[in-house]
Design a protein around this motif. Structure first.
Motif, PDB file in Angstrom:
ATOM      1  N   ARG A 213      -7.411 -80.261  96.711  1.00  0.00           N
ATOM      2  CA  ARG A 213      -6.724 -81.055  97.744  1.00  0.00           C
ATOM      3  C   ARG A 213      -6.689 -80.273  99.057  1.00  0.00           C
TER       4      ARG A 213
ATOM      5  N   LEU B  40       3.376 -77.332 104.439  1.00  0.00           N
ATOM      6  CA  LEU B  40       3.024 -78.269 103.359  1.00  0.00           C
ATOM      7  C   LEU B  40       4.176 -79.227 103.071  1.00  0.00           C
TER       8      LEU B  40
ATOM      9  N   GLU C 147       3.637 -78.198  94.173  1.00  0.00           N
ATOM     10  CA  GLU C 147       2.182 -78.416  94.138  1.00  0.00           C
ATOM     11  C   GLU C 147       1.571 -77.705  92.927  1.00  0.00           C
ATOM     12  N   ARG C 148       0.428 -78.241  92.459  1.00  0.00           N
ATOM     13  CA  ARG C 148      -0.352 -77.536  91.427  1.00  0.00           C
ATOM     14  C   ARG C 148      -1.263 -76.547  92.146  1.00  0.00           C
TER      15      ARG C 148
ATOM     16  N   GLY D  83       2.445 -82.414 104.027  1.00  0.00           N
ATOM     17  CA  GLY D  83       1.541 -82.341 102.884  1.00  0.00           C
ATOM     18  C   GLY D  83       0.537 -83.477 102.827  1.00  0.00           C
TER      19      GLY D  83
ATOM     20  N   ILE E 213      -4.270 -77.327  94.735  1.00  0.00           N
ATOM     21  CA  ILE E 213      -4.522 -76.493  95.914  1.00  0.00           C
ATOM     22  C   ILE E 213      -5.184 -75.225  95.384  1.00  0.00           C
TER      23      ILE E 213
END
Ligand SMILES: Cc1cc2nc3c(=O)[nH]c(=O)nc-3n(C[C@H](O)[C@H](O)[C@H](O)COP(=O)(O)OP(=O)(O)OC[C@H]3O[C@@H](n4cnc5c(N)ncnc54)[C@H](O)[C@@H]3O)c2cc1C
Length: 492
Positions: A175, A352, A26-27, A356, A5
């Motif tokens: 993403r 999210l 999340e990354r 997500g 993200i």
């Protein structure tokens, strides 16, 4: 590795947004245009930290209870660090006891705590904290120039175009893209370039420019007032005192951008003369109390803005959302910007977690949450600023905008509402703990302004206070506009 993200903008909104998202697993990669190195500490950052992307860091800031409580509950180590750096919680109780020595408190009174801290100190500590978690990758000196997309209706955003240090344009796939690039975001142009509509905007000029100067209390001198929120509105001029960290505070003077003679407050001698002529400010800036530690910083072109990335229950593009000033910002004098950013950041993290894998559902969920959590504040501010502009114009025509009894015996409802605020609500804050508590909770974004207006008990108390207005001596907040013009001319 899965696509990250990407958060565009690594200031207050981008940093807390990135951390909130990263904590959901999340990354996250944050890209910020400013190339300046991260200073060693907040005092080193105060003057020389070049943050062209966020020029308001040189201005007065107050951090409201809603935000203080979010930091305390979600990121307690950050709050500890801020306190260690000299930030100070100012509780409602201290303010209430000044006016109501026998006050009986309620448990919810503990929620109303202002965090006194310079904006530079907050951002410095927040960046340090976010980097220390190791959960977020921060890349400075990276300018986002547009979006990477796939055609579709609506278009699907697949990443960002970027430039490092004025070099060739490259791209980074994502993403989801989160725009946190502030009030001057180029999001509308970026969306237009990929075939999406520009976000619809509600926009209202705040009707003020801002002039801010920072001071430090002399050793051994306490703050002249324990109040967390200190300000006065003279109609043609607003003034505010913002307690900061480590014995600092700042003074802001704000007036209509086209009021040329009053713009003299943006120059050092004019600012000093005006500050000394305002009783509320004068006691803070006396040479026996404090010394200036900055120049006078000015800022204009201030607007209330709300942007919408969802129309008729459809996102205008998939794979892009916005938080912070890019999405909503309002008159800075009410100190809500960072709290709005914090609320939108956590709303995004919640959306999210729920959606997500479905970016359309995520956008709709976030839009609804932002409307619920932030919408009432922006709407209330727009209404307030529209009226403040009218008050200012009336004063400059030599009219009394608070006089509500017309010559024919009827009542001017707008002027009546203004009079109720000035001669009913404001005195009631010093006379009625019940009213003060309700008002402070709205100021701190703990209760919605819409709830406040709907409470008949409060309306009755404020109207009763208004009915007693002729028993009080008129409050003298400072010189008239004509007198102030003379003071500024003499200082120049
Ligand atoms: C005069 C003034 C006083 C204020 N007072 C208060 C207050 O008392 N209390 C309060 O809570 N709030 C206040 N605010 C609002 C508060 O400062 C903001 O809400 C807060 O800074 C959050 O902003 P942000 O992170 O959304 O944007 P910003 O702080 O403006 O940051 C945007 C970031 O995006 C980066 N960027 C921009 N474009 C790009 C790009 N193309 N590519 C990569 N990076 C980019 C910039 O370098 C910058 O770091 C005030 C605002 C103003 C103007």
């Amino acid at each position: 590795m899965s696509e990250p993200i990407v958060v565009v903008g690594g200031s207050v909104a981008g940093l807390i947004g990135a951390l909130a998202i990263a904590r959901t697993g999340e990354r996250v990669v944050v890209l910020d245009r400013d190339p300046t190195p991260f200073p060693d500490g907040p005092d080193q950052a105060f003057d020389p930290w070049e943050r062209r992307g966020s020029p308001q860091i040189r201005h007065s800031h107050a951090f409201l209870a809603r935000m203080h409580n979010l930091i305390r509950d979600r990121e307690p180590e950050l709050l500890e660090r801020l306190l260690a750096l000299g930030a100070e919680p100012i509780p409602f109780r201290a303010q209430a006891l000044r006016h109501f020595p026998d006050a009986v408190f309620e448990p919810r009174d503990d929620e109303a705590v202002l965090l006194a801290c310079r904006r530079v100190t907050l951002e410095w500590a927040l960046r340090e904290h976010v980097l220390a978690t190791g959960l977020v990758e921060y890349r400075g000196g990276v300018e986002v120039t547009g979006l990477v997309s796939e055609h579709g209706a609506p278009p699907r955003v697949r990443g960002v175009r970027l430039r490092v240090g004025g070099g060739e344009e490259t791209s980074l796939r994502a993403r989801l893209v989160v725009d946190a690039s502030g009030r001057r975001t180029r999001l509308g142009d970026w969306l237009h370039a990929i075939g999406a509509p520009r976000p619809r905007e509600i926009r209202q000029p705040c009707g003020i420019f801002y002039g801010s100067r920072f001071y430090r209390l002399l050793p051994g001198v306490g703050r002249p007032s324990p109040d967390a929120v200190i300000g006065a509105d003279l109609g043609y001029l607003k003034c505010g005192i913002f307690p900061g960290d480590s014995g600092t505070f700042s003074v802001t003077l704000a007036a209509a951008p086209d009021d040329d003679p009053i713009r003299g407050v943006l120059r050092g001698p004019g600012f000093d003369a005006a500050a000394s002529a305002l009783p509320l400010v004068a006691e803070w800036v006396r040479p026996e109390v404090s010394t200036p530690i900055s120049e006078v910083h000015g800022m204009a072109n201030l607007n209330d803005v709300r942007r919408f990335l969802v129309e008729d229950n459809e996102p205008i593009a998939i794979g892009i959302v916005a938080i912070g000033d890019s999405l909503a910002h309002a008159n800075p004098i009410t100190g809500r910007g960072c709290t709005l950013a914090w609320l939108a950041a956590y709303a995004l993290a919640r959306s999210l977690e729920r959606h997500g894998d479905d970016l359309r559902a995520l956008a709709l969920d976030l839009d609804a949450a932002v409307e619920r959590e932030c919408g009432p504040w922006v709407r209330a501010q727009i209404a307030q600023d529209q009226d403040a502009v009218l008050v200012n114009e009336a004063l400059r025509r030599g009219e009394d905008p608070y006089r509500f009894e017309r010559a024919d015996g009827t009542i001017d409802p707008k002027a009546f509402a203004r009079s109720v605020i000035r001669e009913g609500l404001l005195p009631a804050l010093r006379e009625d703990l019940h009213v003060l508590r309700a008002f402070v909770r709205v100021i701190h974004m703990l209760d919605s302004p819409e709830d406040l207006l709907a409470r008949p008990d409060l309306a009755a108390r404020v109207l009763a206070s208004h009915a007693r207005r002729k028993e009080r001596d008129p409050a003298v907040l400072g010189p008239s506009r004509e007198e102030m013009i003379g003071i500024l001319a003499a200082a120049a």
